[in-house]
Design an enzyme around this catalytic site. Structure first.
Site, mmCIF file in Angstrom:
data_model
loop_
_atom_site.group_PDB
_atom_site.id
_atom_site.type_symbol
_atom_site.label_atom_id
_atom_site.label_comp_id
_atom_site.label_asym_id
_atom_site.label_seq_id
_atom_site.Cartn_x
_atom_site.Cartn_y
_atom_site.Cartn_z
ATOM 1 N N GLY A 37 0.843 -1.405 -0.021
ATOM 2 C CA GLY A 37 0.007 0.068 0.090
ATOM 3 C C GLY A 37 1.060 1.458 -0.206
ATOM 4 C CG ASP A 70 5.531 7.088 -13.115
ATOM 5 O OD1 ASP A 70 6.189 6.986 -12.764
ATOM 6 O OD2 ASP A 70 6.312 5.745 -14.963
HETATM 7 O O1 RIB Z 1 8.116 4.439 -14.701
HETATM 8 C C1 RIB Z 1 8.220 3.964 -15.918
HETATM 9 C C2 RIB Z 1 8.545 4.434 -16.738
HETATM 10 O O2 RIB Z 1 10.264 4.649 -16.701
HETATM 11 C C3 RIB Z 1 8.815 4.323 -18.344
HETATM 12 O O3 RIB Z 1 7.735 4.971 -19.146
HETATM 13 C C4 RIB Z 1 9.575 4.524 -19.071
HETATM 14 O O4 RIB Z 1 10.491 5.843 -19.705
HETATM 15 C C5 RIB Z 1 11.475 5.132 -17.574
HETATM 16 O O5 RIB Z 1 11.092 6.150 -17.718
#
Ligand code: RIB
Length: 289
Positions: free
Chosen positions: A211, A238
């Site tokens: 988590g 991300d």
């Molecule tokens: O966090 C993933 C990303 O890390 C990928 O998309 C790659 O491009 C790197 O930057």
């Protein structure tokens, strides 16, 4: 409100392998695919898919117009992406194994050549209360953070890929810091301070399958992860960051922002790829875990 994201744009080359290669090992991939990625682009797409106005600040080479087109298709404001004639688009060579873990090699390319004028033009449109988001796949983060602070923006930073000098330089300007457990330990070693004592209003430590932890005003709160079987963990962090900041931009309480982002990241790890497969709000709301 809007999220201005100074961030990388990469061509992601995915190689599916039975296990991550070790030193000196030659390994055959079972297949290869190319997609849109870069920690910056992934976060912009996630924020846009979560309903925010996400304005990406970045650069590609002449070989990168497809990436800008794709960002536009995903709802990202691409007016502040510069095309450079003499630099290739950033690239990431990504090995993904059978349990969804990855290892990544980067070529910075145009991501390290974003003109300062591009950044200044973008921020000249920002209003107090907007968000500036940054990661570590570009340059000029401290300078940009300082401008954003002076403009009364909410300054957010994902300390990935971790670089002690880059992270330390940007810390004084931050309202929001997100990092994983390994990065948190590295930052503590570099600064001699625990995440709680950095003086940053909101710190989120992502804990993978365990988590996430939110640190705020001396309080700590843990959020459980959704139970999923990962196919590919690339870009999940991300996705989490883009979602959490998009929800905050809509004035949701941070607890709700994190809960939503946990769902988005959980759905993301069940998909193969990066920006191209980041779920939209409808998918996230409808997901059953
Ligand atoms: O966090 C993933 C990303 O890390 C990928 O998309 C790659 O491009 C790197 O930057």
């Amino acid at each position: 409100m809007a999220i201005y994201n100074l961030g990388s744009i990469n061509a992601d080359y995915f190689y599916h392998v039975p296990h991550l290669p070790g030193p000196g090992e030659t390994l055959a991939a079972t297949d290869m695919t190319r997609g849109l990625g870069g920690k910056g682009a992934n976060m912009s797409v996630a924020a846009a898919r979560a309903g925010a106005h996400a304005a990406h600040i970045g650069a590609v080479g002449a070989d990168g117009s497809w990436a800008v087109d794709r960002l536009t298709e995903f709802g990202v404001d691409t007016r502040h992406i510069t095309s450079l004639a003499d630099s290739p688009i950033g690239q990431a060579l990504i090995c993904v194994d059978d349990i969804g873990e990855n290892s990544i090699v980067l070529l910075n390319g145009a991501n390290h050549r974003i003109p300062e004028s591009t950044i200044a033009n973008a921020l000249s449109e920002a209003s107090p209360g907007d968000t500036l988001l940054m990661q570590n796949e570009t340059l000029n983060q401290p300078e940009t953070a300082k401008i954003a602070r002076d403009l009364a923006l909410y300054v957010a930073y994902a300390a990935a890929p971790f670089d002690a000098a880059a992270a330390t330089a940007v810390l004084p300007f931050l309202d929001f810091l997100i990092l994983n457990e390994v990065e948190a330990a590295q930052l503590q070693e570099a600064t001699g301070k625990t995440p709680e004592t950095l003086g940053i209003t909101d710190v989120i430590i992502t804990l993978g399958a365990n988590g996430a932890r939110w640190l705020h005003n001396g309080h700590s709160r843990d959020f459980p992860a959704m139970p999923v079987t990962p196919v590919d963990t690339t870009g999940a962090g991300d996705t989490f960051t883009g979602y959490v900041l998009a929800a905050r931009d809509r004035n949701l309480p941070m607890e709700q922002c994190i809960a939503l982002a946990m769902r988005a990241a959980a759905l993301m790890v069940t998909r193969q790829g990066t920006a191209d497969v980041i779920p939209d709000l409808k998918d996230v709301d409808g997901a059953r875990f």
